[in-house]
Design an enzyme around this catalytic site. Structure first.
Site, PDB file in Angstrom:
ATOM      1  N   ASP A  31      46.753  35.858  44.589  1.00 48.19           N
ATOM      2  CA  ASP A  31      46.621  34.463  44.162  1.00 48.19           C
ATOM      3  C   ASP A  31      47.878  33.689  44.535  1.00 48.19           C
ATOM      4  O   ASP A  31      48.954  34.279  44.712  1.00 48.19           O
ATOM      5  CB  ASP A  31      46.436  34.385  42.647  1.00 48.19           C
TER       6      ASP A  31
HETATM    7  N1  URA Z   1      44.440  40.236  40.486  1.00 48.76           N
HETATM    8  C1  URA Z   1      44.631  38.929  40.158  1.00 48.76           C
HETATM    9  O1  URA Z   1      44.136  38.466  39.153  1.00 48.76           O
HETATM   10  N2  URA Z   1      45.374  38.183  41.000  1.00 48.76           N
HETATM   11  C2  URA Z   1      45.967  38.657  42.107  1.00 48.76           C
HETATM   12  O2  URA Z   1      46.664  37.927  42.806  1.00 48.76           O
HETATM   13  C3  URA Z   1      45.776  40.013  42.434  1.00 48.76           C
HETATM   14  C4  URA Z   1      44.994  40.778  41.599  1.00 48.76           C
END
Ligand code: URA
Length: 242
Positions: free
Chosen positions: A106
């Site tokens: 993310d």
């Molecule tokens: N899980 C999440 O919620 N975000 C990420 O960036 C990676 C795994």
């Protein structure tokens, strides 16, 4: 790789068009083993060759595999919508030769992000059935008592139901490193998976950091926004597996 001219070697490594690569060499911008080479047609054995360009050493490799310490504030998409792309943190030759992020973090997640232009490795690392473990450290919005921590860990290991699948998703490993710090190991790469698993336990991820992908651990001396060459697929897949 068979013997090739320096200009052709640079071309395979993403230094631009064949014309660009000739010009880079003619301009005296490339050296090999400390010697500036200005003849673009001079032939070299590419295996284990290191060329120096703009003061930086470039190991010549058939496939590039890179580890980056992703900072917050960058999207992994090649066509980002709200934040700059992580691709902008890589030098031109790596982008030109077509490396792409392996899976996605993310925009606000930090830590280990692998890039490669090796299609087979990309598939091996992202295919849901291949079960490559990813280790995250999730800072929780609500610190847990010992009792709550025990229940949360048990729930994560037993499996939680996420809204896009009726089948529960279980962590491969889960442990509390501090009352508000969860270490979670997962093998899938579902959208917002860690955040959603934590939410399913009645908590919220305040910040998320990825520490490991397969056998590869984020090097401690790799600062946010920096990247480093990895030594072949085994650096992630580990010895003997693959
Ligand atoms: N899980 C999440 O919620 N975000 C990420 O960036 C990676 C795994």
């Amino acid at each position: 790789m068979k013997r090739m001219s320096l200009a052709d070697i640079l071309f395979t490594q993403g230094f631009g068009t064949r014309y660009d690569c000739r010009q880079i060499v003619l301009a005296g911008a490339v050296s090999v083993a400390g010697e500036t080479v200005t003849d673009p047609d001079r032939v070299f054995e590419p295996d284990h060759l290191v060329v120096t360009w703009r003061g930086e050493d470039w190991p010549v490799c058939e496939k590039a595999i890179i580890a980056m310490n992703k900072p917050a504030g960058y999207e992994c998409s090649l066509k980002p919508s709200a934040h700059p792309s992580v691709m902008g943190l890589l030098p031109g030759p790596l982008r030109t030769r077509g490396v792409q992020p392996v899976g996605r973090l993310d925009w606000d997640t930090t830590g280990l992000l692998i890039f490669t232009d090796d299609g087979a490795l990309l598939h091996r690392l992202t295919h849901p059935k291949k079960h490559v473990a990813k280790v995250y450290e999730a800072r929780l919005a609500h610190a847990l008592t010992d009792d709550e921590a025990e229940k949360t860990v048990a729930k994560l290991l037993g499996g939680v139901v996420l809204d896009d699948s009726p089948k529960p998703v279980a962590a491969k490993d889960a442990r509390m490193l501090a009352p508000d710090l969860l270490e979670l190991t997962i093998c899938e790469g579902k959208y917002h998976q860690v955040k959603r698993m934590v939410a399913a336990c009645g908590n919220r991820v305040a910040s998320l950091h990825r520490r490991e992908v397969g056998a590869c651990r984020l090097p401690e001396d790799l600062k946010e926004g920096e990247w480093r060459w990895l030594d072949g697929p085994q650096a992630i897949l580990g010895g003997g597996r693959g």
